[in-house]
Design a protein around this motif. Structure first.
Motif, PDB file in Angstrom:
ATOM      1  N   TYR A 185       0.991  -1.226  -0.001  1.00 39.47           N
ATOM      2  CA  TYR A 185      -0.009   0.081   0.005  1.00 39.47           C
ATOM      3  C   TYR A 185       0.914   1.324  -0.058  1.00 39.47           C
ATOM      4  O   TYR A 185       0.777   2.221  -0.711  1.00 39.47           O
ATOM      5  N   SER A 237       1.858   4.099  -3.171  1.00 43.47           N
ATOM      6  CA  SER A 237       1.471   5.500  -2.986  1.00 43.47           C
ATOM      7  C   SER A 237       2.479   6.604  -3.240  1.00 43.47           C
ATOM      8  O   SER A 237       2.226   7.726  -3.192  1.00 43.47           O
ATOM      9  N   THR A 265      -2.155   3.937  -5.061  1.00 42.50           N
ATOM     10  CA  THR A 265      -3.016   3.855  -4.059  1.00 42.50           C
ATOM     11  C   THR A 265      -3.209   5.062  -3.296  1.00 42.50           C
ATOM     12  O   THR A 265      -3.981   5.345  -2.285  1.00 42.50           O
ATOM     13  N   PHE A 278      -8.348  -0.353   0.379  1.00 41.86           N
ATOM     14  CA  PHE A 278      -6.992  -1.437  -0.391  1.00 41.86           C
ATOM     15  C   PHE A 278      -7.353  -2.771   0.138  1.00 41.86           C
ATOM     16  O   PHE A 278      -7.239  -3.640  -0.723  1.00 41.86           O
TER      17      PHE A 278
END
Length: 198
Positions: free
Chosen positions: A81, A85, A96, A104
């Motif tokens: 995750y 990002s 993300t 998620f």
């Protein structure tokens, strides 16, 4: 993936388990380093057993042992995750950014997740086609000292792990409800982590 021919050991690189740092420390000592493409670097055990293990046996007449690292499923997903990002993925279907960690994980547990949550499975990476653990030595990511002790003893060298491929700092708190859903729907992920040495 790292191959230590003399020691008859193959280090399988499970994504998001610190394998880049291990590779950085041990590559000079390895007989073979498979870095690119990612499909080779991160070959799961079933692919290794189908293609590389027979080749190694034919080349040297020896059975190689396999070693891998497994990370707690929640932490493993949090690492993915955070990694997805990063700034260079903004606007990409894998990003993300702007998605909560709960969302998620909720997407991950679906049968066919959206691209941003399609990150694979540690259980599928480490198990054979019948769902049985198929590596000889499995260490938990959270138990790095035990892994390092094993590698230092097996390879007869001192290891100093650098911090490489570090993901951006992003809040990744999982609600109790979503964690329970993850544990229920992805029980194999927790089972494989439980099997790791700690």
């Amino acid at each position: 993936m790292l191959v230590f021919w003399k020691e008859k050991l193959v280090f399988l690189a499970v994504p998001k388990t610190g394998t880049t740092a291990i590779e950085g420390a041990l590559a000079p000592r390895a007989s073979m380093v498979l870095r690119d493409p990612p499909i080779l670097k991160h070959s799961p055990v079933y692919r290794y057993r189908r293609f590389l293990a027979p080749y190694f046996k034919q080349a040297g007449g020896q059975e190689m042992e396999t070693l891998a690292v497994v990370r707690h499923p929640v932490d493993w997903l949090a690492s993915w995750y955070r990694y997805r990002s990063r700034d260079d993925l903004v606007g990409h279907p894998n990003s993300t950014r702007g998605i909560s960690f709960d969302d998620f994980v909720g997407e991950y547990v679906r049968g066919k997740p959206a691209p941003f949550a399609a990150v694979g499975s540690q259980a599928k990476f480490l198990n054979d086609g019948d769902g049985h653990l198929a590596v000889n030595h499995l260490f938990r990511y959270e138990a790095q000292p035990k892994l390092i002790d094993y590698l230092e003893s097996r390879l007869q060298l001192k290891i100093d792990l650098p911090r490489l491929n570090v993901s951006p700092k992003v809040d990744a708190e999982l609600s109790t409800e979503m964690r329970e859903k993850l544990e229920r729907k992805c029980a194999a992920e927790f089972a494989v982590w439980e099997a790791g040495q700690h």
